[in-house]
Design a protein around this motif. Structure first.
Motif, PDB file in Angstrom:
ATOM      1  N   LYS A 147       0.835  -1.208   0.000  1.00 11.33           N
ATOM      2  CA  LYS A 147       0.000   0.000   0.000  1.00 11.33           C
ATOM      3  C   LYS A 147       0.869   1.258   0.000  1.00 11.33           C
ATOM      4  CE  LYS A 147      -3.541   2.426   2.675  1.00 11.33           C
ATOM      5  NZ  LYS A 147      -4.360   2.426   3.915  1.00 11.33           N
ATOM      6  N   LYS A 148       1.937   1.236   0.801  1.00 15.49           N
ATOM      7  CA  LYS A 148       2.829   2.395   0.887  1.00 15.49           C
ATOM      8  C   LYS A 148       3.495   2.673  -0.458  1.00 15.49           C
ATOM      9  CE  LYS A 148       6.531   4.359   3.727  1.00 15.49           C
ATOM     10  NZ  LYS A 148       5.729   5.478   4.262  1.00 15.49           N
ATOM     11  N   TYR A 149       3.946   1.626  -1.136  1.00 12.11           N
ATOM     12  CA  TYR A 149       4.582   1.815  -2.439  1.00 12.11           C
ATOM     13  C   TYR A 149       3.577   2.376  -3.443  1.00 12.11           C
ATOM     14  CZ  TYR A 149       7.461   0.993  -6.559  1.00 12.11           C
ATOM     15  OH  TYR A 149       8.184   1.168  -7.713  1.00 12.11           O
ATOM     16  N   LYS A 150       2.341   1.907  -3.385  1.00  9.23           N
ATOM     17  CA  LYS A 150       1.302   2.401  -4.293  1.00  9.23           C
ATOM     18  C   LYS A 150       1.038   3.888  -4.073  1.00  9.23           C
ATOM     19  CE  LYS A 150      -0.949  -2.100  -4.749  1.00  9.23           C
ATOM     20  NZ  LYS A 150      -2.084  -2.957  -4.327  1.00  9.23           N
ATOM     21  N   GLU A 151       1.100   4.311  -2.815  1.00 10.68           N
ATOM     22  CA  GLU A 151       0.932   5.736  -2.518  1.00 10.68           C
ATOM     23  C   GLU A 151       2.086   6.549  -3.089  1.00 10.68           C
ATOM     24  OE1 GLU A 151       0.687   5.684   1.708  1.00 10.68           O
ATOM     25  OE2 GLU A 151      -1.422   5.047   1.754  1.00 10.68           O
TER      26      GLU A 151
END
Length: 206
Positions: free
Chosen positions: A59-63
């Motif tokens: 999720k963090k990478y997608k953000e």
């Protein structure tokens, strides 16, 4: 007498076939079943720059990918912000091992200069990624580090000699933490050197 022997042999042959068939059914039904390897899909891409966001990313990478996309969609791209974001995403993806499925699943490759990629992969697999256990079927018990917060301490324009040519770029000093205290002794800072090739910034040195 001969007929009786043939009848016995036939019965024995049929019995053997039934036993073999039954054994095969038992093996097929009671052997542990492995799940199919999940197919990785591309969720979105920044076509002009060749960046892709895959569904196996955190999720963090997608953000972070969304932030990169916003930077690159501007009419006039802020080069310093672009370079900072590449350094952040590289650090996060490379030093986070928790989401990697095997030692060959090296993070950060989207941001490494094409001419340095083979050597980068070889070194990564022989060092930082060397002891990652396979998680192809999602059964791994091994605890692995995941990057938590990332701070860009400084970014400095630089001229970097690469492949006997001088290139404009940036030196980005980055600090980071991990999600679990047990990995606090792992590397937590680096100076990431990026150079520009065409419209893209690439990592050439850490």
């Amino acid at each position: 007498m001969k007929l009786k022997k043939k009848a016995k042999l036939t019965i024995i042959g049929v019995a053997l076939i039934l036993i073999i068939a039954l054994a095969a059914i038992i093996v097929i039904n009671f052997m542990p079943k492995k799940e199919k390897v999940k197919e990785i899909k591309v969720l979105k891409s920044i076509d002009e720059y060749g960046y892709e966001l895959k569904d196996n990313k955190t999720k963090k990478y997608k953000e972070m990918f969304k932030e990169l996309e916003d930077i690159l969609r501007e009419d006039e791209v802020n080069q310093e912000e672009y370079a900072k974001k590449v350094a952040e995403m590289f650090v996060y993806d490379f030093y986070s091992l928790e989401d990697k499925v095997a030692k060959t699943d090296v993070g950060g490759v989207d941001f490494v200069h094409p001419d340095a990629l083979d050597n980068f992969l070889l070194n990564a697999e022989d060092t930082y990624y060397k002891y990652i256990e396979s998680n192809i079927y999602g059964e791994r018990k091994q605890e692995l580090p995941a990057v938590d917060t990332i701070t860009v301490e400084s970014i400095t324009p630089t001229e970097f000699a690469y492949k006997k040519e001088k290139h404009e770029g940036y030196e980005v000093k980055v600090n980071w933490t991990y999600t679990k205290e047990k990995f606090s002794s792992y590397q937590k800072s680096a100076v990431v050197v990026l150079i520009k090739k065409d419209i893209k910034y690439y990592v050439v040195e850490i």
